[in-house]
Scaffold this active site. Structure first.
Site, PDB file in Angstrom:
ATOM      1  N   LYS A  76      44.642  49.574  38.493  1.00  0.00           N
ATOM      2  CA  LYS A  76      45.617  49.525  37.385  1.00  0.00           C
ATOM      3  C   LYS A  76      44.889  49.314  36.067  1.00  0.00           C
ATOM      4  CE  LYS A  76      48.096  46.059  35.467  1.00  0.00           C
ATOM      5  NZ  LYS A  76      48.270  46.549  34.088  1.00  0.00           N
TER       6      LYS A  76
ATOM      7  N   GLU B 294      47.968  48.016  30.227  1.00  0.00           N
ATOM      8  CA  GLU B 294      49.092  48.879  29.826  1.00  0.00           C
ATOM      9  C   GLU B 294      48.825  49.574  28.487  1.00  0.00           C
ATOM     10  OE1 GLU B 294      52.141  45.427  28.292  1.00  0.00           O
ATOM     11  OE2 GLU B 294      51.710  45.574  30.416  1.00  0.00           O
TER      12      GLU B 294
ATOM     13  N   GLY C 177      39.222  40.337  32.975  1.00  0.00           N
ATOM     14  CA  GLY C 177      40.176  40.049  31.909  1.00  0.00           C
ATOM     15  C   GLY C 177      40.082  38.594  31.494  1.00  0.00           C
ATOM     16  N   GLY C 178      41.164  38.092  30.940  1.00  0.00           N
ATOM     17  CA  GLY C 178      41.176  36.735  30.410  1.00  0.00           C
ATOM     18  C   GLY C 178      41.197  35.679  31.518  1.00  0.00           C
TER      19      GLY C 178
ATOM     20  N   GLU D 104      42.922  32.893  31.749  1.00  0.00           N
ATOM     21  CA  GLU D 104      44.270  32.450  32.143  1.00  0.00           C
ATOM     22  C   GLU D 104      44.865  33.386  33.195  1.00  0.00           C
ATOM     23  OE1 GLU D 104      45.482  29.592  31.269  1.00  0.00           O
ATOM     24  OE2 GLU D 104      43.619  29.341  30.162  1.00  0.00           O
ATOM     25  N   THR D 105      44.696  34.696  32.982  1.00  0.00           N
ATOM     26  CA  THR D 105      45.206  35.672  33.952  1.00  0.00           C
ATOM     27  C   THR D 105      44.414  35.569  35.253  1.00  0.00           C
ATOM     28  OG1 THR D 105      45.759  37.092  32.091  1.00  0.00           O
ATOM     29  CG2 THR D 105      45.806  38.110  34.251  1.00  0.00           C
ATOM     30  N   GLY D 106      43.125  35.328  35.148  1.00  0.00           N
ATOM     31  CA  GLY D 106      42.287  35.164  36.342  1.00  0.00           C
ATOM     32  C   GLY D 106      42.775  34.015  37.210  1.00  0.00           C
TER      33      GLY D 106
ATOM     34  N   GLU E 179      35.869  38.628  36.833  1.00  0.00           N
ATOM     35  CA  GLU E 179      34.970  38.730  35.680  1.00  0.00           C
ATOM     36  C   GLU E 179      35.782  38.297  34.470  1.00  0.00           C
ATOM     37  OE1 GLU E 179      31.791  39.635  36.016  1.00  0.00           O
ATOM     38  OE2 GLU E 179      32.100  39.925  38.158  1.00  0.00           O
TER      39      GLU E 179
ATOM     40  N   CYS F 228      33.535  40.527  26.565  1.00  0.00           N
ATOM     41  CA  CYS F 228      33.543  39.230  27.264  1.00  0.00           C
ATOM     42  C   CYS F 228      32.230  38.485  27.042  1.00  0.00           C
ATOM     43  CB  CYS F 228      33.843  39.407  28.735  1.00  0.00           C
ATOM     44  SG  CYS F 228      32.839  40.646  29.530  1.00  0.00           S
TER      45      CYS F 228
ATOM     46  N   GLU G 171      37.888  31.330  23.717  1.00  0.00           N
ATOM     47  CA  GLU G 171      37.558  32.743  23.540  1.00  0.00           C
ATOM     48  C   GLU G 171      38.572  33.373  22.579  1.00  0.00           C
ATOM     49  OE1 GLU G 171      38.191  35.655  26.800  1.00  0.00           O
ATOM     50  OE2 GLU G 171      36.155  36.311  26.365  1.00  0.00           O
TER      51      GLU G 171
END
Ligand code: NDP
Length: 497
Positions: A181, A184, A234-235, A237-239, A256, A290, A391
């Site tokens: 994915k 978006e 990605g970020g 928080e999402t990780g 990552e 990153c 970040e």
């Protein structure tokens, strides 16, 4: 620029070897961050679409032609993808710039890098894997490596094609099947890459492309019990969310994540080189990297000379649309990201840091419709400030100062992150001492940013779990199985009868 009339029909997803629109028939507009004009309409999947793609990947892994294909077949597939992509570098680069904003020369570098990744893993596919052991009891013990299974790959918007290649190539080399994915905001080059995947004759279900939001499609990709591994960039928080979701079914997880990487400059460093890399470290790709060198650590005796020079040079950086040849820095990916960055500028000022340059949205020279932020540098920071700890993911540099080696190391390691870091000095032993003390996975001495597909990419601490690229990245898509073969077929005799 792409005109409205150039927008093709709704761009589709690729599931089980076919181009499909989302079951719910929802769509999403994709914009050019240089002017926020619509450049494409894409189908917008939901949980059911993700589930279909995952089922296709599961079936392709468990049955059909894929499990019987050999390493050479998989290497051929990767080489064909590399060849077709290489033929279309210019077209892909233009599209990447149009969708992400980055200057064209950066996009060209990205597409070439992706080609190299496919080639690298094509080569690795056929190399020897596994070992044997000399063990007692008339047993031949051996270890074989097998594909981990169905893999969900969720990628961000800062390097769409590079991130896709970095994840797809090792997974296919290992024999996994994939559901991927894009973010978006940046699906366009990945859709074109799937055109290539379709052309080269990849078996149905082996590689599937789904589009939709992270909260729905991405969540399902991390949740589904049919998935064996989730690989995410990605970020942080999402990780954390993905790791929690994946924990329900003990999936393998590769993360990552973000960074707040220190770039340490000692007074004995080559001045021009250090200034040049300090700028490149933070302002490449508008700071949306990153591993960006977002904290510049200066030895105190250097401050008076270094700061005016880096500020002077930062002000000279030409900011403009990525497709304009002279542009050195493009727009941020979205209005949302721009607002986030500008909020951090306000936070920095409120915390008492000194704004040395930039800190504003550029509103002239025709840039007012895009997400352009001037190169920004803060001085007089303290270690606990949010602009030093968090970040920002934009063109914002925080300068810290240190008195000696020990303080440099303490400051460098003083965040929750541990992705990257660099040291500039002409003292070779000092360079080694400092680098060895850095709690980070990607480091440089007298340079910043150059990395290679051969070497592992990933972070310490809250910058992630696992490694991508090189042989280390290949390992992440492999299971390990021991096989013990009796050389002397007879009962064990453990029980009396
Ligand atoms: P995210 O980390 O949220 O997005 C990366 C990918 O994860 C996208 O494909 C996103 O989908 C998807 N995603 C989002 N939420 C979920 C979820 N709950 N489950 C599964 N997948 C999900 O980045 P953002 O765009 O929100 O940016 C926020 C911040 O993250 C940035 O400011 C930056 O600090 C950091 N970031 C760091 C990156 C890095 O490489 N270190 C890269 C990108 C961002 P969708 O596109 O729908 O959001």
């Amino acid at each position: 620029m792409m005109l409205r009339s150039e927008i093709k029909a709704v761009e589709q997803m690729y599931i089980n070897g076919s181009w499909v629109t989302a079951i719910g028939e929802a769509t999403r507009k994709v914009v050019n961050p240089a002017n926020n004009e619509v450049i494409a309409i894409v189908t917008e999947g939901d949980v059911e679409d993700a589930a279909l793609a995952i089922k296709a990947a599961r079936d392709a892994f468990d049955q059909g032609v894929w499990p019987d294909m050999h390493a050479r077949d998989r290497a051929n597939l990767l080489n064909k993808i590399a060849d077709r992509l290489e033929e279309r570098v210019a077209e892909f680069a233009r599209l990447e710039t149009l969708n992400c904003g980055k200057p064209l020369r950066e996009a060209e570098y990205d597409i070439t890098d992706a080609v190299n990744q496919f080639r690298y893993y094509a080569g690795l596919t056929t190399k020897p894997h596994g070992v044997t052991y000399d063990v007692p009891d008339q047993i031949q013990a051996m270890v074989v490596r097998e594909p981990i299974g169905v893999v969900s790959q969720i990628i961000p918007w800062n390097y769409p094609i590079v991130m896709a290649a970095q994840k797809i190539a090792p997974a296919i080399a290992a024999g996994c099947t994939v559901v991927i994915k894009p973010a978006e905001t940046t699906p366009l080059t990945l859709i074109r890459l799937f055109e290539i995947i379709d052309e080269v004759g990849c078996p149905p279900g082996v590689l599937n492309l789904v589009m939709g939001s992270g909260a729905t499609v991405g969540h399902e990709m991390a949740r589904s019990p049919l998935v064996d591994k989730v690989a995410f960039t990605g970020g942080t928080e999402t990780g954390i969310k993905i790791m929690k979701t994946a924990a329900e079914t003990i999936k393998k997880v590769g993360l990552e994540l973000g960074g707040k990487s220190p770039n340490i400059v000692f007074a004995d460093a080559d001045f021009e080189t250090a200034v040049d890399y300090a700028l490149f470290g933070i302002f490449a790709n508008q700071g949306q990297v990153c591993s960006a060198g977002s904290r510049l650590l200066l030895e105190e005796s250097l401050v008076e000379k270094f700061i005016p020079e880096i500020v002077r040079r930062a002000k000279l950086i030409e900011v403009g649309p990525g497709l304009v040849e002279t542009s050195e820095m493009g727009p941020l990916i979205s209005e949302r990201q721009m607002q986030r960055v500008l909020e951090y500028v306000e936070i920095g000022k409120a915390e008492g840091a000194t704004l040395l340059c930039g800190g504003y949205r550029i509103m002239d020279n025709g840039l007012e419709h895009g997400n352009f932020v001037a190169p920004t540098i803060f001085g007089d920071t303290t270690p606990e400030m949010r602009i030093v700890q968090e970040e920002i993911f934009g063109p914002v540099l925080a300068i810290q100062t240190f008195r000696d080696e020990a303080e440099a190391i303490a400051l460098a390691n003083g965040t929750k992150y541990g992705l990257a870091g660099a040291v500039f000095t002409s003292d070779g032993a000092k360079a080694q001492r400092v680098i060895r003390k850095l709690r980070a996975g990607i480091t440089w001495i007298n340079a910043y940013h150059p990395t290679f597909n051969e070497a592992p990419w990933g972070g310490y601490k809250q910058s992630g779990i696992g490694r991508e690229l090189g042989t280390y990245g290949f390992e992440e898509y492999l299971e390990t199985k021991q096989i013990n073969i009796s050389l002397h077929t007879q009962p064990s005799g453990w029980f009396r009868n």
